[in-house]
Design an enzyme around this catalytic site. Structure first.
Site, PDB file in Angstrom:
ATOM      1  N   TYR A 102       0.836  -1.207   0.000  1.00  0.00           N
ATOM      2  CA  TYR A 102       0.000   0.000   0.000  1.00  0.00           C
ATOM      3  C   TYR A 102       0.868   1.252   0.000  1.00  0.00           C
ATOM      4  O   TYR A 102       0.676   2.172  -0.802  1.00  0.00           O
ATOM      5  CB  TYR A 102      -0.906  -0.028   1.235  1.00  0.00           C
ATOM      6  CG  TYR A 102      -1.798   1.177   1.403  1.00  0.00           C
ATOM      7  CD1 TYR A 102      -2.872   1.395   0.547  1.00  0.00           C
ATOM      8  CD2 TYR A 102      -1.589   2.085   2.446  1.00  0.00           C
ATOM      9  CE1 TYR A 102      -3.713   2.491   0.715  1.00  0.00           C
ATOM     10  CE2 TYR A 102      -2.412   3.175   2.623  1.00  0.00           C
ATOM     11  CZ  TYR A 102      -3.475   3.367   1.758  1.00  0.00           C
ATOM     12  OH  TYR A 102      -4.294   4.462   1.935  1.00  0.00           O
ATOM     13  N   LYS A 132       1.537   4.206  -2.903  1.00  0.00           N
ATOM     14  CA  LYS A 132       1.250   5.611  -2.610  1.00  0.00           C
ATOM     15  C   LYS A 132       2.461   6.507  -2.871  1.00  0.00           C
ATOM     16  O   LYS A 132       2.323   7.606  -3.419  1.00  0.00           O
ATOM     17  CB  LYS A 132       0.756   5.762  -1.163  1.00  0.00           C
ATOM     18  CG  LYS A 132      -0.646   5.213  -0.928  1.00  0.00           C
ATOM     19  CD  LYS A 132      -1.668   5.854  -1.841  1.00  0.00           C
ATOM     20  CE  LYS A 132      -3.084   5.376  -1.586  1.00  0.00           C
ATOM     21  NZ  LYS A 132      -4.040   5.952  -2.567  1.00  0.00           N
TER      22      LYS A 132
END
Length: 321
Positions: free
Chosen positions: A143, A147
Site C-alpha cells: 500500500y 502511494k
C-alpha cells in the site's frame, strides 16, 4: 461549474465525497464511477448520474470523461493497507496501473486529478513525531509503495505534461457512514460501533501505538478545498501532509468512556496490522498545507467522539425500524 468524475464512488471515502460534491456542484455535475458488483445504491444512485468505470480500463475512463465533459477526476480506487498485503499484485495493478490510466486520460483530455496519498508512504526510518512534509519515504507495505510511487508519478505528469495533479496524505479516516474497508487504522471506527452496540471491543492494535487520525468531514473538506485552492501558492502538490489528531487505543477508549461509562475494551493484537502501525508516524506536521492552501481541521477527538456516538445511535435505531 465543474464536471467531476469520482472513480471508486462506492468505497469508504467515495460514497461520502460524491454526495458532498453533489451538494456543492449539483447532482448532475458529479458522476459516480463504479465497478460491477459495487453498484451505487439508495441516495448515491438516485442523486446523480453513475457509470461503470474500471480504473484498469483506460478506454472506459476516456469514454466516460468525454460523455460527461469531465474536467476534474477524483481517483479513489485502491486496496487499503491490510488487504493490499494479502493481494499485492492486485494492489499494484489498481494503485499504479490504474493511476497511470487516469493520468494519461487527464493529459489527453485536460482534466485535473486528485489522487489521495496516505501516512502509509512513511516507514521505519521516517521521523516519528511531527513528521515533516519533505522527509524520507521508505514504506514496507505494498500500500505504501503504491502511494509513494503515485505521488512521484503525479508530480511527473504535472512537471512534464502540465496536468493539474493535487493530493493530500490522509491519516486514518473515521466515519459513521461507510463501514471500514481493511485499513490498519480501522480499529478507530470499529471501536465506536462496539460502544454503541454495548459490545466489548477487541482491539487489534496495542496500547501505546499512536497514529494520526481524522474525522471524515474534515477529510472530505480537505479533498475539496485543495482542488479549489489557488495553485499559484503551491510549493508542493503531491502530496500534502494534513493532520487533525493523534491518539493510541487507550486515549480513544477513555474518550468514549466519558459518554459510555460501562464500555469495555480488551486487546487481541493482530500482528500484521500492528507491524504496519508501528512503521507509520505518530503524528504529522501539516504546516505546508496550512500555509499553501489554508488547511485547518475543525474536529478534535472529543468533538468527534460526541458526534460519532450520536450519529451511530441514530443509524442503529433507524436500522431496527
Amino acid at each position: 461549474m465543474k464536471n467531476i468524475l469520482i472513480i471508486g464512488s462506492t468505497g469508504q471515502i467515495g460514497s461520502e465525497l460524491t454526495m458532498k460534491l453533489r451538494g456543492i456542484y449539483g447532482g448532475n455535475n458529479v458522476v459516480a464511477g463504479y465497478i460491477p458488483g459495487a453498484e451505487p445504491k439508495g441516495e448515491l444512485l438516485e442523486s446523480g448520474p453513475s457509470a461503470i468505470v474500471d480504473i484498469t480500463n483506460e478506454q472506459q475512463i476516456a469514454e466516460t470523461v468525454s460523455r460527461y465533459k469531465i474536467d476534474t477526476i477524483y481517483n479513489l480506487a485502491a486496496l487499503l493497507s491490510a488487504v493490499a498485503e494479502a493481494k499485492p499484485q492486485l494492489a499494484w495493478k489498481i494503485g499504479m496501473g490504474g493511476l497511470f490510466n487516469v493520468l494519461e486520460v487527464a493529459r489527453e483530455m485536460h482534466c485535473a486529478v486528485f489522487t489521495p496519498s496516505s501516512i502509509g508512504v512513511f516507514g521505519n526510518n521516517t521521523p516519528k513525531d511531527k513528521t515533516p512534509q519533505d522527509t524520507i519515504r521508505n514504506p514496507r507495505t505494498m500500500y505504501g509503495v503504491t502511494k509513494v510511487s503515485g505521488e512521484l508519478l503525479s508530480d511527473y505528469y504535472n512537471i512534464r505534461f502540465g496536468v493539474d495533479t493535487r493530493s493530500v496524505r490522509f491519516p486514518g479516516l473515521i466515519s459513521y457512514v461507510t463501514p471500514p474497508g481493511g485499513g490498519t487504522t480501522d480499529y478507530a471506527v470499529d471501536i465506536y460501533y462496539s460502544a454503541v452496540k454495548g459490545e466489548t471491543f477487541k482491539c487489534p492494535i496495542a496500547a501505546g501505538t499512536f497514529m494520526d487520525m481524522m474525522y471524515m468531514p474534515d477529510g472530505l473538506r480537505a479533498a475539496i478545498e485543495i482542488m479549489e485552492a489557488d495553485p499559484s501558492k503551491f510549493v508542493h502538490r503531491n502530496s500534502f501532509n494534513i493532520a487533525s489528531m493523534s491518539f493510541d487505543p487507550e486515549i480513544i477508549y477513555n474518550s468514549i468512556k466519558k459518554y459510555v461509562p460501562d464500555f469495555k475494551m480488551e486487546y487481541e493484537v493482530d500482528p500484521l496490522r500492528q507491524t504496519i502501525a508501528e512503521s507509520w508516524p505518530n503524528s504529522l506536521d501539516d504546516t505546508c498545507a496550512r500555509e499553501e492552501w489554508g488547511w485547518k481541521p475543525e474536529y478534535d477527538l472529543d468533538s468527534m467522539t460526541r458526534d460519532m456516538l450520536a450519529k451511530l445511535k441514530e443509524r442503529l435505531i433507524d436500522a431496527k425500524k
